[in-house]
Motif scaffolding. Sequence first.
Motif, PDB file in Angstrom:
ATOM      1  N   PHE A 137       0.831  -1.197   0.000  1.00  0.00           N
ATOM      2  CA  PHE A 137       0.000   0.000   0.000  1.00  0.00           C
ATOM      3  C   PHE A 137       0.874   1.259   0.000  1.00  0.00           C
ATOM      4  CE2 PHE A 137      -3.519  -2.710   0.789  1.00  0.00           C
ATOM      5  CZ  PHE A 137      -4.681  -1.968   0.585  1.00  0.00           C
ATOM      6  N   GLY A 138       1.926   1.256   0.829  1.00  0.00           N
ATOM      7  CA  GLY A 138       2.798   2.424   0.921  1.00  0.00           C
ATOM      8  C   GLY A 138       3.523   2.716  -0.380  1.00  0.00           C
ATOM      9  N   LEU A 139       4.032   1.676  -1.040  1.00  0.00           N
ATOM     10  CA  LEU A 139       4.727   1.871  -2.310  1.00  0.00           C
ATOM     11  C   LEU A 139       3.771   2.363  -3.394  1.00  0.00           C
ATOM     12  CD1 LEU A 139       7.116  -1.227  -2.414  1.00  0.00           C
ATOM     13  CD2 LEU A 139       7.729   1.159  -2.012  1.00  0.00           C
ATOM     14  N   SER A 140       2.530   1.883  -3.363  1.00  0.00           N
ATOM     15  CA  SER A 140       1.536   2.358  -4.337  1.00  0.00           C
ATOM     16  C   SER A 140       1.278   3.855  -4.158  1.00  0.00           C
ATOM     17  CB  SER A 140       0.228   1.582  -4.179  1.00  0.00           C
ATOM     18  OG  SER A 140       0.432   0.213  -4.382  1.00  0.00           O
ATOM     19  N   ARG A 141       1.111   4.273  -2.908  1.00  0.00           N
ATOM     20  CA  ARG A 141       0.879   5.697  -2.636  1.00  0.00           C
ATOM     21  C   ARG A 141       2.114   6.533  -2.992  1.00  0.00           C
ATOM     22  NH1 ARG A 141      -1.627   3.601   2.711  1.00  0.00           N
ATOM     23  NH2 ARG A 141      -3.849   3.500   2.212  1.00  0.00           N
ATOM     24  N   LEU A 142       3.298   5.990  -2.713  1.00  0.00           N
ATOM     25  CA  LEU A 142       4.528   6.703  -3.046  1.00  0.00           C
ATOM     26  C   LEU A 142       4.679   6.863  -4.558  1.00  0.00           C
ATOM     27  CD1 LEU A 142       7.169   7.965  -2.027  1.00  0.00           C
ATOM     28  CD2 LEU A 142       8.218   5.690  -2.180  1.00  0.00           C
ATOM     29  N   ALA A 143       4.309   5.816  -5.326  1.00  0.00           N
ATOM     30  CA  ALA A 143       4.391   5.893  -6.783  1.00  0.00           C
ATOM     31  C   ALA A 143       3.486   6.991  -7.331  1.00  0.00           C
ATOM     32  CB  ALA A 143       4.017   4.543  -7.397  1.00  0.00           C
ATOM     33  N   VAL A 144       2.308   7.143  -6.729  1.00  0.00           N
ATOM     34  CA  VAL A 144       1.403   8.228  -7.147  1.00  0.00           C
ATOM     35  C   VAL A 144       1.978   9.576  -6.743  1.00  0.00           C
ATOM     36  CG1 VAL A 144      -0.893   9.238  -6.805  1.00  0.00           C
ATOM     37  CG2 VAL A 144      -0.645   6.765  -7.072  1.00  0.00           C
ATOM     38  N   LYS A 145       2.512   9.650  -5.526  1.00  0.00           N
ATOM     39  CA  LYS A 145       3.071  10.908  -5.021  1.00  0.00           C
ATOM     40  C   LYS A 145       4.244  11.389  -5.872  1.00  0.00           C
ATOM     41  CE  LYS A 145       5.241  12.842  -0.866  1.00  0.00           C
ATOM     42  NZ  LYS A 145       5.691  12.546   0.522  1.00  0.00           N
ATOM     43  N   LYS A 146       5.085  10.449  -6.317  1.00  0.00           N
ATOM     44  CA  LYS A 146       6.259  10.803  -7.109  1.00  0.00           C
ATOM     45  C   LYS A 146       5.944  10.971  -8.597  1.00  0.00           C
ATOM     46  CE  LYS A 146       9.357  10.629  -3.770  1.00  0.00           C
ATOM     47  NZ  LYS A 146      10.139  11.821  -3.359  1.00  0.00           N
ATOM     48  N   GLY A 147       4.698  10.688  -8.988  1.00  0.00           N
ATOM     49  CA  GLY A 147       4.325  10.840 -10.387  1.00  0.00           C
ATOM     50  C   GLY A 147       4.693   9.659 -11.260  1.00  0.00           C
ATOM     51  N   CYS A 148       5.093   8.534 -10.645  1.00  0.00           N
ATOM     52  CA  CYS A 148       5.442   7.349 -11.431  1.00  0.00           C
ATOM     53  C   CYS A 148       4.199   6.731 -12.073  1.00  0.00           C
ATOM     54  CB  CYS A 148       6.147   6.310 -10.560  1.00  0.00           C
ATOM     55  SG  CYS A 148       7.665   6.905  -9.803  1.00  0.00           S
ATOM     56  N   ILE A 149       3.067   6.815 -11.407  1.00  0.00           N
ATOM     57  CA  ILE A 149       1.794   6.388 -11.974  1.00  0.00           C
ATOM     58  C   ILE A 149       0.792   7.517 -11.757  1.00  0.00           C
ATOM     59  CG2 ILE A 149       2.192   3.914 -11.668  1.00  0.00           C
ATOM     60  CD1 ILE A 149       0.498   4.005  -9.163  1.00  0.00           C
ATOM     61  N   PRO A 150      -0.165   7.687 -12.658  1.00  0.00           N
ATOM     62  CA  PRO A 150      -1.113   8.805 -12.527  1.00  0.00           C
ATOM     63  C   PRO A 150      -2.067   8.604 -11.354  1.00  0.00           C
ATOM     64  CG  PRO A 150      -1.756   7.367 -14.336  1.00  0.00           C
ATOM     65  CD  PRO A 150      -0.419   6.881 -13.865  1.00  0.00           C
ATOM     66  N   GLN A 151      -2.551   9.708 -10.823  1.00  0.00           N
ATOM     67  CA  GLN A 151      -3.551   9.663  -9.759  1.00  0.00           C
ATOM     68  C   GLN A 151      -4.827   9.014 -10.292  1.00  0.00           C
ATOM     69  OE1 GLN A 151      -3.357  10.933  -6.466  1.00  0.00           O
ATOM     70  NE2 GLN A 151      -5.331   9.937  -6.195  1.00  0.00           N
ATOM     71  N   PRO A 152      -5.317   7.948  -9.656  1.00  0.00           N
ATOM     72  CA  PRO A 152      -6.542   7.305 -10.151  1.00  0.00           C
ATOM     73  C   PRO A 152      -7.730   8.270 -10.128  1.00  0.00           C
ATOM     74  CG  PRO A 152      -5.435   5.926  -8.525  1.00  0.00           C
ATOM     75  CD  PRO A 152      -4.768   7.267  -8.479  1.00  0.00           C
ATOM     76  N   LYS A 153      -8.565   8.165 -11.161  1.00  0.00           N
ATOM     77  CA  LYS A 153      -9.756   9.017 -11.220  1.00  0.00           C
ATOM     78  C   LYS A 153     -10.825   8.539 -10.238  1.00  0.00           C
ATOM     79  CE  LYS A 153      -9.018  10.331 -16.044  1.00  0.00           C
ATOM     80  NZ  LYS A 153      -9.584  10.332 -17.435  1.00  0.00           N
ATOM     81  N   HIS A 154     -10.823   7.237  -9.946  1.00  0.00           N
ATOM     82  CA  HIS A 154     -11.779   6.672  -9.008  1.00  0.00           C
ATOM     83  C   HIS A 154     -11.004   5.928  -7.916  1.00  0.00           C
ATOM     84  CE1 HIS A 154     -14.951   7.654 -11.836  1.00  0.00           C
ATOM     85  NE2 HIS A 154     -14.254   7.049 -12.797  1.00  0.00           N
ATOM     86  N   ASP A 155     -11.616   5.792  -6.777  1.00  0.00           N
ATOM     87  CA  ASP A 155     -10.995   5.082  -5.656  1.00  0.00           C
ATOM     88  C   ASP A 155     -10.730   3.623  -6.059  1.00  0.00           C
ATOM     89  OD1 ASP A 155     -10.099   4.084  -3.271  1.00  0.00           O
ATOM     90  OD2 ASP A 155     -11.968   4.415  -2.167  1.00  0.00           O
ATOM     91  N   PRO A 156      -9.451   3.195  -6.063  1.00  0.00           N
ATOM     92  CA  PRO A 156      -9.153   1.820  -6.485  1.00  0.00           C
ATOM     93  C   PRO A 156      -9.400   0.771  -5.407  1.00  0.00           C
ATOM     94  CG  PRO A 156      -7.120   2.944  -5.907  1.00  0.00           C
ATOM     95  CD  PRO A 156      -8.224   3.955  -5.753  1.00  0.00           C
ATOM     96  N   PHE A 157      -9.770   1.209  -4.192  1.00  0.00           N
ATOM     97  CA  PHE A 157      -9.885   0.262  -3.090  1.00  0.00           C
ATOM     98  C   PHE A 157     -10.915  -0.838  -3.339  1.00  0.00           C
ATOM     99  CE2 PHE A 157     -11.123  -1.323   1.078  1.00  0.00           C
ATOM    100  CZ  PHE A 157      -9.880  -1.562   1.646  1.00  0.00           C
ATOM    101  N   PRO A 158     -12.118  -0.546  -3.887  1.00  0.00           N
ATOM    102  CA  PRO A 158     -13.066  -1.636  -4.145  1.00  0.00           C
ATOM    103  C   PRO A 158     -12.494  -2.723  -5.055  1.00  0.00           C
ATOM    104  CG  PRO A 158     -14.180   0.469  -4.286  1.00  0.00           C
ATOM    105  CD  PRO A 158     -12.713   0.765  -4.173  1.00  0.00           C
TER     106      PRO A 158
END
Length: 238
Positions: A137-158
Amino acid sequence: MAGSSEALRALLRAANALLQQRRYRAALSVLKGFRNGAVYGAKIRAPHALVMTFLFKSGSLREKLKLIALATYTHSRNLAYFVFIYKGLMALQSRLLGGNIPFHSFLAACIGGWLVFGENNPINSQIIMYLLSRILFGLSRLAVKKGCIPQPKHDPFPLVAALVWGTVLWLFEYHRETLQPSLQSSMTYLYDDSNVWHDISDFLIYNKRTDSKTILFVPFIPLISKRLCALGLCCILR
């Protein structure tokens, strides 16, 4: 008596004065880290071991209490050792190199993890799996924070929840031996044991029927019937 009390107060004053010495701060931080690791490990493991042991382990009360004590001690000891090693190595690197960089934390934790949690046993396995899920979970959030992957348009948790549950139940049904033993026990209770019953005693009261449980339950049936009839009569009269 007064002399001992005065000596104790003098000892406390000396200890408090020592704790305020800046030059000993790194070493004292390592010692307090050891203390906090031991306490936190006991707080985390004791209730978990208590619940899991009484739910899924067989044996006498003495044997169960021994298992709980051993699990609590192991978790507490390992966490205390790890914190001690990690903080000690961080302090050593800072002293030798004049400061710390992010790699120092990674290196110190790797060494501590290898030395303390390198043995493959149930306690260490549970701790590593607990950390692994948080890391993902932490690495996924870090990847979004650093711009490695785009911010999801919808909550990916479901979607994550669906994939996690789909995968774990698939493994449980078809590759059960790959799952950790305590997870197997939990899922067996939920999904296998709920397929088996003989009468209301092991359908509603107990999970599994034994002769003693059946014998104990039978005398209460007439009493329950009378109570239900009385309750029904009261409802009609009202």
